[in-house]
Scaffold this motif. Structure first.
Motif, PDB file in Angstrom:
ATOM      1  N   ALA A  55      73.480  48.198  11.003  1.00 50.90           N
ATOM      2  CA  ALA A  55      72.638  47.972  12.178  1.00 50.90           C
ATOM      3  C   ALA A  55      71.162  48.107  11.819  1.00 50.90           C
ATOM      4  O   ALA A  55      70.320  47.332  12.283  1.00 50.90           O
ATOM      5  CB  ALA A  55      73.012  48.960  13.276  1.00 50.90           C
ATOM      6  N   GLU A 113      78.848  42.754  17.819  1.00 49.90           N
ATOM      7  CA  GLU A 113      77.427  43.111  17.787  1.00 49.90           C
ATOM      8  C   GLU A 113      76.793  42.900  19.166  1.00 49.90           C
ATOM      9  O   GLU A 113      77.003  41.875  19.810  1.00 49.90           O
ATOM     10  CB  GLU A 113      76.691  42.245  16.759  1.00 49.90           C
ATOM     11  CG  GLU A 113      75.188  42.539  16.692  1.00 49.90           C
ATOM     12  CD  GLU A 113      74.446  41.536  15.816  1.00 49.90           C
ATOM     13  OE1 GLU A 113      74.480  40.323  16.143  1.00 49.90           O
ATOM     14  OE2 GLU A 113      73.857  41.958  14.806  1.00 49.90           O
ATOM     15  N   VAL A 168      70.107  47.434  17.723  1.00 49.82           N
ATOM     16  CA  VAL A 168      71.292  46.745  17.200  1.00 49.82           C
ATOM     17  C   VAL A 168      72.482  47.685  17.334  1.00 49.82           C
ATOM     18  O   VAL A 168      72.433  48.833  16.883  1.00 49.82           O
ATOM     19  CB  VAL A 168      71.113  46.330  15.727  1.00 49.82           C
ATOM     20  CG1 VAL A 168      72.387  45.668  15.206  1.00 49.82           C
ATOM     21  CG2 VAL A 168      69.921  45.397  15.574  1.00 49.82           C
ATOM     22  N   GLN A 169      73.533  47.178  17.935  1.00 48.36           N
ATOM     23  CA  GLN A 169      74.749  47.969  18.163  1.00 48.36           C
ATOM     24  C   GLN A 169      75.929  47.246  17.520  1.00 48.36           C
ATOM     25  O   GLN A 169      76.272  46.126  17.898  1.00 48.36           O
ATOM     26  CB  GLN A 169      74.969  48.117  19.676  1.00 48.36           C
ATOM     27  CG  GLN A 169      76.147  48.977  20.088  1.00 48.36           C
ATOM     28  CD  GLN A 169      76.273  49.029  21.608  1.00 48.36           C
ATOM     29  OE1 GLN A 169      76.410  47.999  22.259  1.00 48.36           O
ATOM     30  NE2 GLN A 169      76.216  50.231  22.174  1.00 48.36           N
ATOM     31  N   PHE A 170      76.522  47.881  16.484  1.00 50.17           N
ATOM     32  CA  PHE A 170      77.683  47.295  15.808  1.00 50.17           C
ATOM     33  C   PHE A 170      78.948  48.057  16.194  1.00 50.17           C
ATOM     34  O   PHE A 170      78.948  49.294  16.271  1.00 50.17           O
ATOM     35  CB  PHE A 170      77.514  47.356  14.282  1.00 50.17           C
ATOM     36  CG  PHE A 170      76.864  46.140  13.689  1.00 50.17           C
ATOM     37  CD1 PHE A 170      77.369  44.872  13.934  1.00 50.17           C
ATOM     38  CD2 PHE A 170      75.755  46.260  12.848  1.00 50.17           C
ATOM     39  CE1 PHE A 170      76.776  43.742  13.388  1.00 50.17           C
ATOM     40  CE2 PHE A 170      75.149  45.141  12.302  1.00 50.17           C
ATOM     41  CZ  PHE A 170      75.668  43.878  12.571  1.00 50.17           C
TER      42      PHE A 170
END
Length: 309
Positions: free
Chosen positions: A89, A128, A180-182
């Motif tokens: 991320a 994502e 950013v989020q994974f």
């Protein structure tokens, strides 16, 4: 201190059964405080926030907590934070800042899964979510949850791990923080779950294709305080959240007025009861003004959110 509190909030003989809070000077002081709070809020909303990240607060760990709270409502398992997903991320966030884009696929055609491979994360399912130009963690999460595709990632039962990172850059000619989020399901869980055929040999399970991994989504909102990135104290988030600060101040005014109203209603002295009506009227007027300001602030705050794509 005790005598001051009594004079300010309690109607009794020495203050002629009118708390100082409800006398002319007290009412003027309260109105001035409310006006100052509102002026600071409007200045921060339309001057400070659009030009700086002052008091912006998005905490990755708070976002993780919010995700897991949402997953509980659909009986999905709790996600564990994976350092490799966090690294992926961070790489993705820094790449967007460096190259000046905001999308799942970079101008060169680099897809989200590239960053997972760069971080060394082996997976069979991944997703994502992106955000930019937000003010608070909860606002980011709420916006994601209000979008069907973002929500699908958050509550997807396939995922077992999560990693969130941020980076500071320029978005639409002003400073902003990219989020950013994974999400991921590590490959080891598939290997452990391989079925056994009649011959006693393990069969091979093909990993899901990139099209099946997840609905990747993006959102045109967000912001973060970098110095608070690794904080996990949710109480600290509430205490330093700009919206919570202004709401807290106004709620303190409501609490003070409510205290005076309760005391006035329950006053045992007959002389105190004579002034009860006027005291309650004054308290009600102040509380009404405060509530109007709180509603106005909610409306103004909603204007700062932007849109979801």
């Amino acid at each position: 201190m005790v005598s001051w509190l009594k004079r300010t909030f309690v109607p009794y003989k020495d203050n002629k059964y009118t708390p100082h809070l409800l006398k002319k000077r007290g009412i003027i002081s309260v109105i001035v405080i409310i006006v100052l709070i509102e002026a600071l809020f409007l200045a921060s909303a339309f001057i400070i926030y659009p030009n700086t990240n002052f008091l912006s607060l998005i905490l990755p760990n708070v976002l993780v907590d919010l995700v897991n709270q949402s997953r509980k409502t659909v009986n999905a398992s709790t996600l564990a934070v994976n350092p490799l997903l966090e690294k992926a991320a961070q790489l993705k966030a820094e790449d967007m800042v460096k190259k000046g884009y905001f999308a799942h696929v970079s101008p060169e055609g680099t897809d989200p899964w590239y960053w997972l491979k760069q971080a060394g994360y082996q997976y069979t399912a991944a997703g994502e979510n992106l955000a930019v130009n937000f003010i608070e963690s909860k606002e980011v999460h709420d916006a994601w949850m209000n979008s069907a595709t973002h929500r699908a990632n958050i509550v997807n039962g396939k995922y077992m791990e999560i990693g969130i990172a941020t980076a500071k850059g320029i978005y639409k000619n002003q400073e902003a923080w990219y989020v950013v989020q994974f999400f991921g399901r590590p490959a080891k869980y598939v290997r452990e779950a391989m079925p056994i055929n009649l011959s006693g040999k393990k069969t091979t399970m093909a990993p899901e294709t990139s099209g099946q991994m997840a609905v990747i989504t993006e959102i045109l909102l967000g912001a973060i305080n970098p110095s608070a990135k690794n904080q996990s104290d949710y109480l600290g988030h509430l205490l330093t959240s700009p919206k919570s600060i202004f709401d807290g101040l106004l709620e303190a005014v409501l609490l003070a007025c409510g205290t005076v109203m309760v005391i006035s209603l329950a006053h045992p002295d007959k002389n105190g009861r004579k002034k009860r009506k006027i005291n309650i009227w004054r308290v009600s007027a102040i509380m009404t003004l405060t509530l109007i300001v709180i509603v106005l602030n909610q409306f103004v705050f909603s204007l700062l959110k932007g849109v979801i794509n």
